[in-house]
Write an enzyme that holds these catalytic residues in place. Structure first.
Site, short mmCIF file in Angstrom:
data_model
loop_
_atom_site.label_atom_id
_atom_site.label_comp_id
_atom_site.label_asym_id
_atom_site.label_seq_id
_atom_site.Cartn_x
_atom_site.Cartn_y
_atom_site.Cartn_z
N GLY A 182 12.85 13.07 45.86
CA GLY A 182 13.99 12.66 46.67
C GLY A 182 15.18 12.13 45.88
N THR A 224 11.57 6.47 44.91
CA THR A 224 12.11 7.58 45.71
C THR A 224 10.96 8.20 46.49
OG1 THR A 224 11.60 9.21 44.00
CG2 THR A 224 13.84 8.29 44.01
N ASP A 225 11.28 8.88 47.59
CA ASP A 225 10.27 9.76 48.15
C ASP A 225 10.12 10.90 47.14
OD1 ASP A 225 8.44 11.07 49.64
OD2 ASP A 225 9.59 11.07 51.51
N TRP A 226 8.99 11.58 47.20
CA TRP A 226 8.64 12.54 46.13
C TRP A 226 9.67 13.67 46.02
CZ3 TRP A 226 6.17 8.53 45.77
CH2 TRP A 226 5.11 8.34 44.90
#
Ligand code: BGC
Length: 780
Positions: free
Chosen positions: A233, A229-231
């Site tokens: 996200g 995931t994006d941080w």
């Protein structure tokens, strides 16, 4: 049978689930009893940002020094796949030296609009160029045995509300524009990790998008790696896992691991799904740990590589009467704050601490050029100063040449916030006006990772776009100015005359719930070229100190060959670009599309035969009715140009296609057929989408829930509005204190969702507490 079946068989359910999210901000979970180590993932993309102390993903806390290479927007102008490979290799080797297993880059989102706050971190408005460069950089990073991590998959096109915005895009634009670069990066770069985007795509979070992840990424592109995931996200952990997101970052203090365990125990999720995810993650962990042997990084050598990369990426936009390179004997005034305090990278998670940073002013003093002095000229963050202007004018008057360093300041392009216009500061524009009134030989050097309007373009004699050239930008620039290096960079994006000309301008950014891509496929040159809209500088454009002649084009079933000759007196580099132009299309299409390029170095008078791979299938379009690529029968002109407007050779071929029925009823899409995309009405956009999109505005009256953003507190009375106003006033205070970067970071908080609070605080603020606060806010 899974690759790591033996270990997986020995793991408890809880242990398996624990691997699915980070141990802390940058590391994966380890399991000592099974010898499963923890690996580190860190930014990227144009240098290593390894934080020694406190961790954050906003570029707030210091990281260890590392070589700062030019950002992607800069490197893209090199059109040089081998350069991208080398830069990737160097950054990757610094990562290995620091025991980092996954480097979070390259970033390859499409520059839908010039105001995108992170455009400096992305390559181009064109998916072919973006994808090719991202694939090379990925291979370069991974040649160290570690993993690259192309990001952010997919359609991450604006910073405003990036955590929640729903990108509404028609299927054709989705595939042809927003996915195509990722396809190339995945198929040709074979990354071991890929980062999903924060945003939603047509109603679903990218990280939970079954179609994007399962069908496109895993099935059609055969992706074999891990999705992180994006941080912060992650939305619904189980949905994410089902879609194929193996690793959630950063740590959630175990909250979401427990959700996985619970889902399996209550038969909502099959354990097999978890096992397969664990298997992919273990493969990544064991694979990238093989790069454990440290490399002795030679800081000096890497700095030189950064200088080289910057040289090859700068673009000479104007050179009236060959004013450049500068001549010895001329007196040269250095004017503009950006000469002394370079702008060389962007702000946010990509911010690295350079190992050294000679400014252009310092570097120019080491050349044989005769400098008459330096004047600051203007205040960097705005506000006029007569004194600075007068000093600059006085210095200009006593000099033969004025090198005027202009640019975008640090606060104006940053992660988390989009730009509000495409202009340089007023005080800078006033200074150009003043200097061009009193001097005939003004050369502008522009720093910035994005495009700007240049009302002064016709009044100055020369323009070099230095973009954000990394720590070597000062030396690279002085070598170009002095004539030691002949610039060969070509724009990877179009320079419109005015922002209002940009196809997505009326629709950008999405302000509340959705971002409607009404311009569809008409991004950048696909619009300007098709509709014959005058531009300041076209896509693919860039000058050289020499000239090139193109001849002898031959087309075969696998490639195009041609000969390029250097007809000037200096060695130089040229990029030949292949644009395919369908002549008999039955659907709306861009007039030309980039489908190949080749870069060649030529000594004076030297001629070389070069080849550009091309097969007929590259002329296909994405057919939404078939959910597949279709190839129309008919004539296609293959244009070879030095830019999209400067076509030197062409050859028309006839292709026998598959002749699937066109997917559109043309009558329902009259504006698209005329590339008239500035006033797309609801009915036409809905006809293109094939459905009615969700409301673009928030429901301001509804109660806020965990998936709403903090910015929505604006519409509540009482506690909600108080918190909102507090954040706004902190932002204003920071701006007034000349701290634009910190001020920008308040936008990160505004754009955050309530659900992310427990995650970003590693559970210190629990979901229950957030629910209670929401209850109070909803009283307002
Ligand atoms: C950014 C990513 C970055 C991550 C870790 C996020 O906010 O969108 O690009 O890799 O933080 O710093």
């Amino acid at each position: 049978m899974l690759k790591n079946q033996e270990i997986i068989d020995q793991m408890t359910l809880e242990e398996k689930a624990s691997l699915m999210s980070g141990k802390n901000f940058w590391n994966t979970q380890d399991i000592e009893r099974l010898n499963i180590p923890s690996i580190m993932l860190t930014d990227g993309p144009h240098g290593l940002r390894k934080q020694g102390g406190k961790a954050d993903h906003l570029g707030l806390n210091k990281s260890i020094p590392s070589t700062c290479f030019p950002t992607a927007a800069t490197l893209a102008n090199s059109w040089d796949e081998s350069l991208l490979h080398d830069v990737g290799y160097y950054i990757g080797s610094e990562a290995v030296d620091e025991n980092v297993s996954v480097l979070l880059g390259p970033g390859l989102n499409i520059k839908r609009n010039p105001l995108g706050g992170r455009n400096f971190e992305y390559f181009s408005e064109d998916p072919f160029l973006s994808g090719k460069l991202a694939a090379s950089m990925t291979r370069g990073i991974q040649s160290n045995g570690i993993s690259a991590c192309p990001k952010h998959f997919a359609v991450n096109s604006q910073e405003h509300l990036r955590m929640t915005i729903d990108e509404i895009v028609d299927e054709r634009a989705l595939h042809e524009i927003y996915l195509e670069g990722f396809r190339l990066a995945v198929e040709e770069g074979e990354p071991k990790t890929l980062m999903s985007a924060y945003n939603k795509v047509n109603g679903e979070y990218a990280n939970e998008h079954l179609y994007l992840m399962q069908e496109v990424l895993y099935h059609q592109w055969n992706y074999e790696g891990v999705v992180v995931t994006d941080w912060g996200g992650n939305n619904d952990r189980i949905k994410g896992l089902l879609a194929g997101n193996q690793l959630e970052m950063p740590s959630t203090g175990g909250i979401t691991d427990q959700e996985i365990v619970h889902a399996i125990k209550s038969n909502e999720l099959e354990e097999d799904v978890l096992d397969q995810s664990v298997d992919r993650l273990l493969t990544l962990i064991f694979d990238t740990r093989s790069a454990d042997t440290k490399k002795a990084v030679e800081t000096k050598h890497h700095h030189e590589a950064a200088v080289e990369a910057a040289k090859r990426s700068m673009v000479l936009l104007k050179n009236e009467q060959d004013i450049l390179p500068l001549q010895s004997g001329q007196t040269i005034a250095i004017i503009g704050d950006f000469a002394d305090v370079p702008r060389y990278q962007g702000a946010g998670s990509s911010l690295v601490q350079p190992t050294r940073l000679p400014s252009p002013w310092e570097a120019l003093q080491k050349t044989s050029l005769t400098l008459s002095g330096y004047a600051k000229g203007f205040k960097r963050f705005g506000g006029s100063s007569t004194k600075l202007k007068q000093e600059a004018a006085a210095l200009a008057k006593e000099s033969d040449i004025v090198l005027l360093f202009l640019g975008l300041d640090e606060g104006s392009e940053a992660e988390g916030i989009d730009r509000s216009d495409m202009k340089l500061g007023n005080n800078q524009l006033e200074l150009v006006e003043e200097l061009t009134n009193i001097h005939d030989n003004v050369i502008v050097i522009l720093s910035g990772g994005s495009i700007v309007e240049m009302p002064f373009a016709s009044k100055v004699q020369g323009i070099i776009h230095a973009y954000l050239g990394g720590q070597g930008m000062g030396e690279a620039l002085s070598d170009i100015l002095e004539g030691g290096y002949n610039p060969g960079g070509k724009l990877a994006e179009t320079y419109p005359v005015h922002y209002s000309d940009v196809p997505s301008a009326p629709y950008y950014p999405g302000r509340e719930a959705t971002a409607e891509h009404r311009e569809s496929i008409y991004i950048g040159y696909r619009y300007f070229d098709t509709k014959d809209i005058p531009v300041l500088f076209p896509f693919g454009y860039g000058l050289s100190y020499t000239s090139f002649e193109y001849s002898q084009m031959h087309v075969s079933s696998t490639h195009i060959s041609l000969t390029i000759k250097n007809t000037g007196s200096r060695a130089g580099e040229e990029v030949a670009q292949l644009y395919v132009e369908p002549l008999d299309s039955h659907i709306f299409r861009a007039r030309k599309e980039l489908k190949g390029f080749v870069k060649v170095h030529l000594e004076p008078e030297e001629a070389k035969e070069v080849t550009i791979p091309f097969t007929e299938n590259q002329a296909a379009y994405y057919n939404p009715a078939m959910q597949a690529w279709s190839l129309e029968s008919g004539r296609y002109t293959l244009n070879i140009g030095s830019s999209i407007q400067d076509i030197r050779l062409s050859h028309t071929i006839t292709i026998e296609g598959d002749d699937h029925a066109p997917p559109y009823n043309k009558e329902k899409l009259p504006s698209y057929c005329k590339a008239d995309v500035h006033h797309i009405r609801d009915e036409e956009f809905h006809a293109l989408l094939g459905h009615t999109p969700p409301a673009s505005k928030w429901n301001r009256k509804k109660n806020l829930d965990h998936n709403d953003t903090l910015a929505q507190m604006k519409y509540k009375k009482g506690l909600g509005q108080m918190i909102y106003l507090l954040i706004v006033s902190i932002k204003k205070g920071l701006m007034a204190a000349n701290k634009p970067l910190q001020a920008n970071n308040t936008m990160f908080i505004m754009n955050m969702t309530f659900r992310q609070i427990p995650r970003f605080t590693s559970g210190k603020v629990s979901k229950k507490t957030v629910s209670r606060v929401l209850k109070i806010i909803n009283l307002g």
